[in-house]
Design a protein around this motif. Structure first.
Motif, short mmCIF file in Angstrom:
data_model
loop_
_atom_site.label_atom_id
_atom_site.label_comp_id
_atom_site.label_asym_id
_atom_site.label_seq_id
_atom_site.Cartn_x
_atom_site.Cartn_y
_atom_site.Cartn_z
N ALA A 159 16.65 17.53 77.21
CA ALA A 159 16.77 17.02 75.89
C ALA A 159 15.42 15.90 75.51
CB ALA A 159 17.90 16.46 75.43
N LYS A 160 14.93 16.13 74.29
CA LYS A 160 13.88 15.63 74.03
C LYS A 160 14.01 14.83 72.72
CE LYS A 160 8.87 15.14 73.38
NZ LYS A 160 7.97 15.10 74.50
N ALA A 161 14.12 13.41 72.54
CA ALA A 161 14.27 12.62 71.47
C ALA A 161 12.85 11.93 71.05
CB ALA A 161 15.31 11.63 71.65
N LEU A 162 12.76 11.76 69.80
CA LEU A 162 11.55 11.03 69.23
C LEU A 162 11.80 10.30 68.21
CD1 LEU A 162 9.05 14.43 69.01
CD2 LEU A 162 8.86 12.40 70.77
N PRO A 163 10.91 9.14 67.94
CA PRO A 163 11.22 8.15 66.99
C PRO A 163 10.08 8.57 66.02
CG PRO A 163 9.58 7.36 68.70
CD PRO A 163 10.12 8.69 69.29
N THR A 164 10.09 8.07 64.72
CA THR A 164 9.08 8.41 63.95
C THR A 164 7.66 8.06 63.86
OG1 THR A 164 9.78 6.47 62.48
CG2 THR A 164 10.71 8.33 61.79
N GLY A 169 6.53 1.68 68.12
CA GLY A 169 7.44 2.65 67.28
C GLY A 169 8.93 1.77 66.98
N ALA A 170 9.69 2.38 65.98
CA ALA A 170 10.86 2.03 65.67
C ALA A 170 12.00 2.36 66.39
CB ALA A 170 11.04 2.18 64.24
N PRO A 171 12.69 1.97 67.58
CA PRO A 171 13.66 2.34 68.17
C PRO A 171 14.71 3.27 67.46
CG PRO A 171 12.92 0.37 69.16
CD PRO A 171 12.37 0.56 67.89
N ASP A 172 15.18 2.38 66.23
CA ASP A 172 16.32 2.81 65.55
C ASP A 172 16.00 4.09 64.83
OD1 ASP A 172 14.54 1.35 63.92
OD2 ASP A 172 16.09 0.73 62.60
N THR A 173 14.77 4.71 64.98
CA THR A 173 14.62 6.10 64.42
C THR A 173 14.46 7.13 65.06
OG1 THR A 173 12.30 5.69 64.53
CG2 THR A 173 13.31 4.82 62.34
N CYS A 174 14.92 6.88 66.26
CA CYS A 174 15.11 7.96 67.38
C CYS A 174 16.00 8.99 67.11
CB CYS A 174 15.48 7.36 68.60
SG CYS A 174 13.92 6.55 69.43
N HIS A 175 15.67 10.20 67.37
CA HIS A 175 16.79 11.34 67.27
C HIS A 175 16.35 12.52 67.93
CE1 HIS A 175 13.51 12.42 64.19
NE2 HIS A 175 13.99 13.63 64.38
N VAL A 176 17.23 13.23 68.40
CA VAL A 176 16.98 14.42 69.57
C VAL A 176 16.42 15.62 68.47
CG1 VAL A 176 17.92 16.24 71.10
CG2 VAL A 176 19.04 13.84 70.93
N VAL A 177 15.31 15.98 68.90
CA VAL A 177 14.47 17.21 68.26
C VAL A 177 14.57 18.47 69.13
CG1 VAL A 177 12.85 15.53 67.25
CG2 VAL A 177 12.32 16.57 69.58
N LEU A 178 14.92 18.25 70.49
CA LEU A 178 15.07 19.66 71.26
C LEU A 178 16.19 19.60 72.33
CD1 LEU A 178 13.79 22.39 72.05
CD2 LEU A 178 12.37 20.92 73.56
N SER A 179 17.00 20.40 72.48
CA SER A 179 17.96 20.29 73.72
C SER A 179 18.45 21.68 73.96
CB SER A 179 19.05 19.17 73.08
OG SER A 179 19.74 19.92 72.27
N GLU A 180 18.32 22.02 75.21
CA GLU A 180 18.95 23.24 75.76
C GLU A 180 19.18 23.11 77.24
OE1 GLU A 180 15.11 26.04 76.23
OE2 GLU A 180 15.58 25.55 74.09
N CYS A 181 19.80 24.37 77.44
CA CYS A 181 20.13 24.40 79.18
C CYS A 181 19.57 25.57 79.72
CB CYS A 181 21.64 24.43 79.26
SG CYS A 181 22.58 23.03 79.02
N LYS A 182 18.92 25.70 80.91
CA LYS A 182 18.51 26.68 81.68
C LYS A 182 19.58 27.59 82.17
CE LYS A 182 16.12 24.65 84.57
NZ LYS A 182 15.32 24.28 85.85
N ASN A 183 19.34 28.91 82.13
CA ASN A 183 20.49 29.79 82.55
C ASN A 183 21.84 29.88 81.77
OD1 ASN A 183 18.48 30.56 84.44
ND2 ASN A 183 19.32 29.21 86.06
#
Length: 99
Positions: free
Chosen positions: A48-53, A85-99
């Motif tokens: 998973a990848k999480a990004l702030p604004t 950056g602002a830590p409170d603006t983090c949200h998951v933008v991508l998440s997946e499992c292989k196989n």
């Protein structure tokens, strides 16, 4: 005469030890890299990848999708604070499992 013989013998011994050392080092180096790659492939299959604004985000691997999301959020909060950056603006933008 014995001085010349001793020097020839010690040179031969040193060369033999060097050759043995190189052979052992080459053999161990190949085994370690194989074990390292196979261990990483059999571990976590979700990411998973999480990004702030603003600032840097976090990418994380986990054995489940929820674990990967949680780890990426923790990483995002940590790295966003360090990168301006602002830590409170983090949200998951991508998440997946292989196989």
């Amino acid at each position: 005469m014995t001085g010349t013989t001793a020097r020839q013998c010690s040179s031969w011994v040193l060369l033999s030890l060097l050759a043995i050392d190189l052979a052992l080092t080459a053999g161990c180096a190949g085994n370690a890299s194989t074990a390292r790659y196979s261990a990483s492939n059999t571990g976590s299959s979700c990411y998973a990848k999480a990004l702030p604004t603003a600032g840097e985000g976090g990418l994380a691997w986990g054995s489940t999708l929820n674990m990967a999301r949680e780890k990426s959020m923790v990483n995002c909060i940590r790295y966003a604070g360090r990168s301006g950056g602002a830590p409170d603006t983090c949200h998951v933008v991508l998440s997946e499992c292989k196989n």
